[in-house]
Design a protein around this motif. Sequence first.
Motif, PDB file in Angstrom:
ATOM      1  N   GLN A   1      33.771  34.022  40.200  1.00 42.88           N
ATOM      2  CA  GLN A   1      33.118  34.667  39.055  1.00 42.88           C
ATOM      3  C   GLN A   1      32.194  35.799  39.487  1.00 42.88           C
ATOM      4  O   GLN A   1      32.132  36.834  38.842  1.00 42.88           O
TER       5      GLN A   1
ATOM      6  N   LEU B   1      34.130  39.361  41.110  1.00 42.00           N
ATOM      7  CA  LEU B   1      35.041  40.253  40.390  1.00 42.00           C
ATOM      8  C   LEU B   1      34.435  41.636  40.146  1.00 42.00           C
ATOM      9  O   LEU B   1      35.072  42.650  40.444  1.00 42.00           O
ATOM     10  N   ILE B   2      33.237  41.695  39.626  1.00 42.98           N
ATOM     11  CA  ILE B   2      32.639  42.997  39.297  1.00 42.98           C
ATOM     12  C   ILE B   2      32.431  43.855  40.550  1.00 42.98           C
ATOM     13  O   ILE B   2      32.840  45.024  40.557  1.00 42.98           O
TER      14      ILE B   2
ATOM     15  N   TYR C   1      37.760  33.342  37.438  1.00 39.08           N
ATOM     16  CA  TYR C   1      37.067  34.614  37.204  1.00 39.08           C
ATOM     17  C   TYR C   1      36.506  34.724  35.787  1.00 39.08           C
ATOM     18  O   TYR C   1      35.862  35.703  35.459  1.00 39.08           O
TER      19      TYR C   1
ATOM     20  N   ASN D   1      31.977  39.117  33.166  1.00 39.36           N
ATOM     21  CA  ASN D   1      33.197  39.777  33.647  1.00 39.36           C
ATOM     22  C   ASN D   1      34.003  40.378  32.502  1.00 39.36           C
ATOM     23  O   ASN D   1      34.510  41.499  32.603  1.00 39.36           O
TER      24      ASN D   1
ATOM     25  N   TYR E   1      32.250  43.577  31.291  1.00 40.12           N
ATOM     26  CA  TYR E   1      32.397  44.679  32.241  1.00 40.12           C
ATOM     27  C   TYR E   1      33.787  45.298  32.133  1.00 40.12           C
ATOM     28  O   TYR E   1      33.924  46.523  32.081  1.00 40.12           O
TER      29      TYR E   1
END
Length: 192
Positions: A128, A131-132, A154, A159, A162
């Motif tokens: 988690q 990812l960004i 994720y 997320n 974003y």
Amino acid sequence: MKRQRQTRKTLEKTSEQLTNEIERLDQVIATEPIIPGGSPNKRLRRKFKHDRHLIDSDYLPRKRKYESNNAIFGDRNSFSKTDPDATFMRMKEDAMQNGQLKPGYNLQIATQNQFALYYDINQRPADQRTLIPFLQSMDFQTTPIKYIVADAGYGSEQNYNYIENKLTAQALIPYGMFEKSRLDPIDVMQAK
């Protein structure tokens, strides 16, 4: 009584003060007459020497080690002594199946049409939170995207926001309890 956490400078200053007090007591003891039953100054000096020895041989080295380890930790919660860049993670191929933690890295790979386009190696065990930063490292000017597809690991609101707001792509990522929420309530009751 609750103990306060001592800083390294405080411990060094305390050791220095004890050394000064021991030197002062040495001078006092050298000039005092022999006292039956022992000198209270000698007992006090012995106590100060013991305290200084504890600080110099135990507390200060331990404090230096803690500060060094905290610098290595950074924002992680663990690291391996043999590979300080590795973080302890639960591995899927645990043969003993006892949930053993092993030092490792989290590898992220972006693919399109079965070709690997980007990869990133992280110290964070949870997907988690990777990812960004992974998406930010990509160059979407050369490879435009419409969809981001990932597994439930994720799935998080941060997320989703974003991907949809910053990347203007569609997130095809199920949230953690997606499969359970799709079950019919009658099926859930029968499963119990």
